[in-house]
Each structure stands twice: as structure tokens, then as C-alpha cells.
Design a protein around this motif. Sequence first.
Motif, PDB file in Angstrom:
ATOM      1  N   THR A 116       1.002  -1.274  -0.053  1.00 15.24           N
ATOM      2  CA  THR A 116      -0.188   0.028  -0.263  1.00 15.24           C
ATOM      3  C   THR A 116       0.991   1.645   0.097  1.00 15.24           C
ATOM      4  OG1 THR A 116       0.285   0.130   2.289  1.00 15.24           O
ATOM      5  CG2 THR A 116      -2.644  -1.314   1.300  1.00 15.24           C
ATOM      6  N   ASN A 117      -0.003   2.346  -0.344  1.00 14.31           N
ATOM      7  CA  ASN A 117       0.893   3.509   0.043  1.00 14.31           C
ATOM      8  C   ASN A 117       1.638   3.612  -1.186  1.00 14.31           C
ATOM      9  OD1 ASN A 117      -0.860   4.546   2.149  1.00 14.31           O
ATOM     10  ND2 ASN A 117       0.571   3.481   3.584  1.00 14.31           N
ATOM     11  N   THR A 119       4.104   5.508  -4.570  1.00 16.45           N
ATOM     12  CA  THR A 119       4.299   6.795  -4.354  1.00 16.45           C
ATOM     13  C   THR A 119       5.435   6.319  -5.284  1.00 16.45           C
ATOM     14  OG1 THR A 119       6.088   7.152  -1.862  1.00 16.45           O
ATOM     15  CG2 THR A 119       3.594   8.501  -2.311  1.00 16.45           C
ATOM     16  N   TYR A 131       8.404   4.024  -3.658  1.00 11.59           N
ATOM     17  CA  TYR A 131       8.233   3.692  -2.497  1.00 11.59           C
ATOM     18  C   TYR A 131       6.568   2.875  -2.053  1.00 11.59           C
ATOM     19  CZ  TYR A 131      11.339   7.528  -1.946  1.00 11.59           C
ATOM     20  OH  TYR A 131      12.883   7.839  -2.376  1.00 11.59           O
ATOM     21  N   TRP A 132       7.026   1.753  -1.145  1.00 14.45           N
ATOM     22  CA  TRP A 132       5.285   1.267  -1.070  1.00 14.45           C
ATOM     23  C   TRP A 132       5.623   0.863   0.719  1.00 14.45           C
ATOM     24  CZ3 TRP A 132       9.191  -0.251  -3.841  1.00 14.45           C
ATOM     25  CH2 TRP A 132      10.135  -1.757  -3.429  1.00 14.45           C
ATOM     26  N   ASN A 133       4.643   0.362   1.495  1.00 14.83           N
ATOM     27  CA  ASN A 133       4.293   0.088   2.689  1.00 14.83           C
ATOM     28  C   ASN A 133       4.437  -1.346   2.818  1.00 14.83           C
ATOM     29  OD1 ASN A 133       5.768   2.759   3.952  1.00 14.83           O
ATOM     30  ND2 ASN A 133       3.267   3.379   4.704  1.00 14.83           N
ATOM     31  N   GLN A 134       4.585  -2.573   4.246  1.00 19.12           N
ATOM     32  CA  GLN A 134       4.013  -3.688   3.955  1.00 19.12           C
ATOM     33  C   GLN A 134       4.075  -3.870   5.011  1.00 19.12           C
ATOM     34  OE1 GLN A 134       2.246  -5.663   3.464  1.00 19.12           O
ATOM     35  NE2 GLN A 134       3.092  -6.338   1.261  1.00 19.12           N
ATOM     36  N   SER A 198       0.222  -4.841  -6.557  1.00 16.84           N
ATOM     37  CA  SER A 198      -0.470  -3.705  -6.630  1.00 16.84           C
ATOM     38  C   SER A 198      -1.096  -3.166  -8.132  1.00 16.84           C
ATOM     39  CB  SER A 198       0.405  -2.573  -5.388  1.00 16.84           C
ATOM     40  OG  SER A 198       1.732  -2.431  -6.723  1.00 16.84           O
TER      41      SER A 198
END
Length: 347
Positions: A116-117, A119, A131-134, A198
Amino acid sequence: MPTRLLLLLCLTGHVFAKEPPDVDCLVVHLEYVHCSWNKQETSDVNYTFYSKFHNDAKMPECTTYLSENRTNVGCNRPYDGTVKRFYTFYTKLVHGNSSFQMEHDLKSKVKLNPPTNLTVKIGSDSNLWFYWNQTASNCVESDVRYRINNKNWDNNNMCTGVQSYCINLPSSSSLYELQVRSKIAKSCGDSSFWSDWSEPVVWGSNNSTVINQTDGSMSVWTPVLYVLGALTLILLVMMLLHHERFRIILIPVVPKPSLISHDIQDWLQLSKGLKESFKSNYNERACPVREYCHVSQSDSQSSDSSTSSVTTDQTDCSVLIPAHEPDLSTPCSSSTSTGLVVSEEEE
């Protein structure tokens, strides 16, 4: 005979009896355990589902069933711990007096949700950063893929814990599309399941369709352009060889310098006034010269003159010759001389 029919019906019923349903379970994003059955066929039987991990005291019934056509086909069971997936998981399906139990190893059956997130931006180093979040980033490895102008995907596997990706010096005239997926890394119990990709993030130009059409048309017309260029070059060479006029126009002749004055003047492209300065513009009056002859005294006795001076006529240039010249050793032999000699009488 009735005994044989009864035996035949028993055997036939045993053959056509349905096999117990196969239960398949998967840990979803380390949040709950998803179990399903009746994947291969449709059944009208509503089974009651029970499950537990090893060392659990009770096997509770499912509280969240998944249904299709009012028939239970699956269950989502809460997952209360990251280490329990290393324990044996037990399931039981019950219908009436029948029950079917199974054991499951969930260590390699973990499927994460997509990152998620997402960019993407240009960094201070002029590179494109993604960039991403996990969840549980220390135990997650990621797989990044990107493509330029809707062409083939380029995949790059990232190390465990890394949640960024860099594309060096991107072109602002191209369209970049990026996606990422994740799974549990080997250091935390390797999983066999990748998450779904994603949602894509896009950076760069938005005219990708026009770029693809241009590339396709150029790939078709490129051989034709090469052939036309070669034919044009051959025709131009033939014209230069057989038509002198075209050859002179396209390739002017360079004059060859020489030491002759008029060639140098033509080569230097001098003006008319400067050319006239090379010509002589003066006249010199001719000056005829006459010779004189010396006459001895013996040859002059018959002369009636009484003067002793010897003179010569003046030339046209008014040159005077003195009377007392030394005796010349060469006699006058020129027929063009007209000198007059006057000698003095002998005393």
C-alpha cells in the motif's frame, strides 16, 4: 434372487458414494485463516466447520462462513499470532452423522495483501524513486516490475526489508508504469505464495498510445526508406557521370593555378580596374644612334677645307662627340652611318 439384488445395490451404492470434501487452508496477511471446500463440484450439503491449532484446548465452530447459492463453501477463522502458522492446523467437516478430519501445515501457506501507499517521484539525484509500505517489513521480500511506454515488463527482486526502488535517469518523454508484490522471506519461514500485484503508479508522459503507433509505423517503413535512399543515390551518381552540366552545377571545377599572369588574374577573380594596372601605359621615344668613322690625313689631302676641326653630325638625341677622340682601331663598316668629316689642310 432378492439376495443377489440386495448385494448388487449395496455394491453400487458404495461405488457411487461421494468422497469426503477436500479442505484447503491459507493464512491471509497474517490476520486470519481462510479455508474452503467443494472447489471442484457444487454440493447441496451444508457442512459445519471446526478448526484449531496444535495445543489448543478446544475446536470451536466457524463463526464466519462463506456461502455460494445458500451453501457453505468456506470459513474465515481469526488468526491470533504470527508463530502459530508453524503449528499443525486441524480441521473437521461435519454433516449429520458423518465427519471428515484433516491436518494442515501452514508454514509455507501465507499470502500477504498487496503493498500500500505507493508513491513515485524524482529525487534530488535526478533518479526516479518508487516507495511502498508492507506489514512486517523485516520479514518481507518484494518483487518490483515496471515497463516503459506499455512495452514488456522488467522484473527486479528486492532484498528483505527493502521498500523502495530506483530507476536511473528516467526520460521525461516516456511513460513509466510500476507495480510491486510481496511475500514472507526465507529468514521468517519462506512462503510459496506471492501477494497480488499492487495498483500501478504512473510517471512521465501521457502520450504512450501515440508513441507506440509511431514506433510501429517506423518499423514497417524503415526498409522502404532505405531502398528509396539507395535508389536516389544511384540516380544522382549516374546524372553526375553522364551530364556534365549537372556535374558542374553540383561540383564546381576548381581552377588550377599556374605562373602565367593572365591565369593568375582569372584565378584570383580580380576587378577590371586592378587588371588594367598590370598593363603598361607609357610610351618611350625611339632614339636612333649613328656611328662615325676616323679618316686618316692622307685621305684628306684632296679636300679643299682649311679648318682642322673634325666634327660629326648631332644625333637626333643631341649627343655631342668631341673632335679630339682617340684613334679607333675598328674602321667604319656600317652602311647606315652618315657622319661628315672635315679635316684641316696640310701646311
